[in-house]
Design an enzyme around this catalytic site. Sequence first.
Site, mmCIF file in Angstrom:
data_model
loop_
_atom_site.group_PDB
_atom_site.id
_atom_site.type_symbol
_atom_site.label_atom_id
_atom_site.label_comp_id
_atom_site.label_asym_id
_atom_site.label_seq_id
_atom_site.Cartn_x
_atom_site.Cartn_y
_atom_site.Cartn_z
ATOM 1 N N GLY A 27 0.886 -0.936 0.248
ATOM 2 C CA GLY A 27 -0.152 0.088 -0.144
ATOM 3 C C GLY A 27 1.149 1.489 0.541
ATOM 4 O O GLY A 27 1.981 1.276 -0.438
ATOM 5 N N ASN A 28 -0.277 2.015 0.114
ATOM 6 C CA ASN A 28 0.694 3.212 0.338
ATOM 7 C C ASN A 28 0.085 4.529 1.524
ATOM 8 O O ASN A 28 -1.085 3.847 1.931
ATOM 9 C CB ASN A 28 1.484 3.932 -0.550
ATOM 10 C CG ASN A 28 -0.246 4.951 -1.599
ATOM 11 O OD1 ASN A 28 -1.259 5.499 -1.020
ATOM 12 N ND2 ASN A 28 -0.806 4.293 -2.496
ATOM 13 N N ARG A 29 0.982 5.700 1.880
ATOM 14 C CA ARG A 29 0.957 6.474 3.024
ATOM 15 C C ARG A 29 -0.580 7.196 3.196
ATOM 16 O O ARG A 29 -0.370 8.131 3.032
ATOM 17 C CB ARG A 29 1.507 7.077 3.043
ATOM 18 C CG ARG A 29 3.075 6.059 4.607
ATOM 19 C CD ARG A 29 4.434 7.422 5.092
ATOM 20 N NE ARG A 29 5.283 5.817 5.443
ATOM 21 C CZ ARG A 29 5.917 5.944 4.457
ATOM 22 N NH1 ARG A 29 6.006 6.642 3.747
ATOM 23 N NH2 ARG A 29 6.744 4.997 5.715
ATOM 24 N N ALA A 85 -4.611 7.616 -4.181
ATOM 25 C CA ALA A 85 -2.719 7.465 -5.107
ATOM 26 C C ALA A 85 -2.832 5.918 -5.505
ATOM 27 O O ALA A 85 -2.712 5.138 -3.754
ATOM 28 C CB ALA A 85 -2.108 7.634 -3.488
#
Length: 410
Positions: free
Chosen positions: A212-214, A280
């Site tokens: 995943g990402n932030r 994102a």
Amino acid sequence: MQLEGIKIILGITGSIAAYKSAFLTRLLVKEGATVKVVMTPLAKEFITPVTLATLSRNTVLSDFFSYDDGHWNSHVELGVWADLFLCAPASANTMAKMAHGICDNLLLTTYLSARCPVMIAPAMDLDMFRHPATTDNLEILQSRGNIIVEPSSGELASGLCGKGRMEEPEIILKRIISFFSEKNSPLPLSGKKVLVTAGPTHEPIDPVRYIGNRSSGKMGFAIATELAVRGAEVTLVSGPVSIESDHPRIKRIRVKTAAGMYSECMKWFPECNGCIMAAAVADYMPLTAKSSKIKRGEGNYTIEMKPAPDILKELGRIKQPGHILAGFALETENEKVNAGKKLHDKNLDFIVLNSLRDEGAGFNCDTNKISILSPDGSAIDYEMKTKAEVAVDIVNHLSALMKIKYGGQA
Ligand code: CTP
């Protein structure tokens, strides 16, 4: 009195929340509305018609005809008379029948005959509310223009806790008042539909792990709220985030993966006037997700990745002349050149550039510093602002383009 002269049919169905309808009736009458109550036979087991007749100052209708004198209660006349058909509480059973055109009581025949807008306030147990049959029925009703007053979360009559409580009468009253005031003086983006994406995507590696990402989703949610406040109907496709959207004009669709976001965007984009892709989205995803948990072993572990669908590029490919399409670019070097390239590659009307070099901009913070780039090569640079203020700038830009495309006050 804010509902002076407004004629409302209040449909009450068999739900424990029917007791709230007494209070709702009183609030509507106090605001000057004329209220006629129609009850399903089961609703009378929960609250008596005498209470509602007294509060509404009108005879309560439930049967197709009066058993005393054979007088016919015309659902057609009622349906034509009203400015609003409000069903509160709406049980799962009644919503299912509404969605499928079943009309085995006076409330349902009135619903089918109504020419006026319809507002539905569901009330039921949490498991009934999240059952796919109910969510499908709600989607059908919403797609036909019925306004859904989402139930709130809390303690339910069953003793369980969750989403399914009929919204409080004061909130329903506010929705009705703003509905009629907006009808008389439309908001700048009234009648426009916009798709917004937000948050990260999670690409599964095995049943418990993901890549995943932030992204917090804050920027996309702020844009969705700003659009809704200006009157647009917003479809918000969001990856896993911990924030909620509570504006009634925001329809939230939850997805986890890039593939899930891709299919929802492809489904909703054609009927929209615009899309702002703030999510994102993963660029790569594991070639295969293991069906059981990966066990620790000796040495390194390699995950083979394949490209995730480029959603924005695909939307740019299917874009029609009526669409305005915008994306985000998060860059660390050659910012404007790279963002301009994305703008052209993905066939966008504008791109919002964030630079990771600006402290306080981008992921997981409450502020952002953006530039908006256009296909003619021009760029507008903005100061560091809160994400809510940045959303205003982005929606201003979109509105200006909509005004050029569609005319009017957008
Ligand atoms: N985007 C998308 N689908 C993806 C990746 C990105 O729709 N699989 C969208 C994002 O929502 C954003 C825009 O494309 O609006 C640009 O995203 P970004 O990650 O900056 O660019 P990429 O095209 O992925 O290129 P790169 O990561 O190489 O910079």
